[in-house]
Design an enzyme around this catalytic site. Structure first.
Site, mmCIF file in Angstrom:
data_model
loop_
_atom_site.group_PDB
_atom_site.id
_atom_site.type_symbol
_atom_site.label_atom_id
_atom_site.label_comp_id
_atom_site.label_asym_id
_atom_site.label_seq_id
_atom_site.Cartn_x
_atom_site.Cartn_y
_atom_site.Cartn_z
ATOM 1 N N CYS A 1 22.844 1.258 2.200
ATOM 2 C CA CYS A 1 22.509 1.896 2.780
ATOM 3 C C CYS A 1 21.580 1.328 4.352
ATOM 4 O O CYS A 1 22.402 0.947 5.387
ATOM 5 C CB CYS A 1 22.917 3.517 3.288
ATOM 6 S SG CYS A 1 21.236 3.459 2.032
ATOM 7 N N ALA B 1 0.960 -1.240 0.274
ATOM 8 C CA ALA B 1 0.033 0.522 0.047
ATOM 9 C C ALA B 1 0.988 1.172 -0.237
ATOM 10 O O ALA B 1 0.625 2.539 -1.056
ATOM 11 C CB ALA B 1 -0.789 0.261 1.213
#
Ligand SMILES: *Cc1c(COP(=O)(O)O)cnc(C)c1O
Length: 392
Positions: free
Chosen positions: A326, A201
């Site tokens: 990262c 979503a």
């Protein structure tokens, strides 16, 4: 106030106001547990059914084929583990690609430790799989093919309909992660011929922590979460009612405004690509030139380190992402950029900017101007760049 230009729509999107408005009552006055039989319980149940109908309609599925999950990653895990454990009596071979989202790749790695065999297909320089490679990889032990629809880093769109046809002919289940596809291209599960397809979503202006999976009628998936009768006994746990309601609304909006959305982001995407190519030297567009997510821009800037680029961009209010992982706290270059054949050095200088409904034309001008200045400045500090320039 500092200027803030958000260009990371493939990482997440803001919840649209219309979506939030539909969600809000389900936090407060309409708090009933959908499993309860009294009125507010039944109201919650009805709200979930309505959302399920909306998702089903958006993808051409029957409502009974749609199951809600706690996000895209959970749905990926469910599809791959559920299909693997549900079919291990038939064979233990799975085919995927080297460029999947970690929610698929890491599940495949996990399954390898549990005795499954996984083929990781190569992709070409544009991130496209080779259909012949796929055909050759299928054996009589193959139980699942899982290949993502649109890559989240470089935006390449795979030929899903063609892959689904091959899988069906061979009697192998086919799953596609369509998290980046929903709201960006038309989706019809019957037309595509897929068995399993999943969504999230928060990539389509809905809330975080809710997703869905399409499970074609007749496909058996082992449940991932045990403990209750929710989602027709396939996914236990009290439903995230506000989240599901928001997802339903977000899907409906996404499908209604698909053409408009695609035209808008594509125009700005092409302007940004052109702006970068015309104003900055030593750049390389990653991903496919045409079979591409309408809002995805991904470049490598030679002689530059992606992290410094992101930090400098952040200082002028531009929010994007780089190709190094990262999230895992490491500086390993992205597996996707490695798979398309980039060297470590080049891959480290990558930048992904993804455009969405709230991006405007002036944002693109601002980004190109600032990017040019920042790239110039960072390159002045690079000994490698000095060498190249000196050699000219
Ligand atoms: C974001 C994303 C996911 C994960 O979805 P979450 O809802 O954040 O867990 C999976 N696959 C792709 C391609 C994505 O872009």
């Amino acid at each position: 106030m500092k200027k803030r230009i958000y260009l990371d729509y493939s990482a997440t999107t803001p919840v649209k106001k219309e979506v939030l408005d539909e969600m809000l009552p389900y936090f407060t006055e309409k708090y009933g547990n959908p499993s309860s039989i009294y009125t507010i319980g039944r109201e919650s149940k009805q709200a979930i059914d309505h959302a399920r109908d909306r998702v089903a309609k958006a993808i051409g599925a029957a409502s009974r084929e749609v199951f809600f999950t706690g996000g895209g990653s959970e749905a990926d895990n469910w599809a791959v583990k559920g299909a693997a454990y549900g079919n291990r009596h038939k064979g233990k071979h799975i085919i995927t690609t080297k460029i999947e989202h970690h929610a698929v790749l890491d599940v495949c790695k996990y399954l390898e430790k549990d005795g499954f065999e996984v083929t990781y297909l190569d992709v070409d320089e544009y991130g496209m799989i080779n259909i012949e490679d796929l055909k050759k990889a299928i054996t009589d032990k193959t139980i699942l093919i899982t290949i993502m629809f649109i890559n989240n880093e470089i935006g390449t769109i795979q030929p899903i309909k063609e892959i689904a046809k091959i899988a069906r002919e061979k009697g192998v289940l086919f799953h596609t992660d369509a998290v980046q596809a929903l709201g960006n291209i038309p989706l019809d599960v019957k037309e595509l011929g897929v068995d399993l397809m999943n969504f999230s979503a928060h990539k389509i202006y809905g809330p975080k922590g809710v997703g869905a999976i399409y499970i074609r009628k007749g496909v058996k998936l082992h449940p991932l979460i045990h403990g209750g009768g929710q989602e027709r006994k396939k996914r236990a746990g009290t439903e995230n009612v506000p989240g599901i309601v928001g997802f339903g609304k977000a899907v409906e909006l996404a499908v209604e405004s698909l053409d408009q959305h695609v035209a808008h982001v594509k125009k700005l995407r092409d302007k940004l690509i052109k702006g970068i190519e015309e104003n900055i030297d030593y750049v390389r567009l990653n991903g496919h030139p045409t079979e591409r997510h309408p809002g995805n821009v991904n470049f490598c800037f030679e002689f530059i380190e992606g992290e410094s680029l992101l930090l400098s961009l952040d200082m002028v209010g531009i929010e994007g992402s780089s190709g190094s992982a990262c999230t895992s706290g490491s500086l390993d270059p992205s597996h996707v950029l490695m798979a398309i054949g980039l060297t470590h050095e080049i891959a480290h200088g990558s930048l992904r900017l993804t455009i969405g409904d709230f991006t405007v034309e002036e944002d693109i001008d601002y980004v190109v101007e600032n990017l040019k200045v920042i790239v110039d400045r960072l390159r002045q500090m690079s000994p490698l760049y000095e060498k190249v320039k000196g050699g000219q």
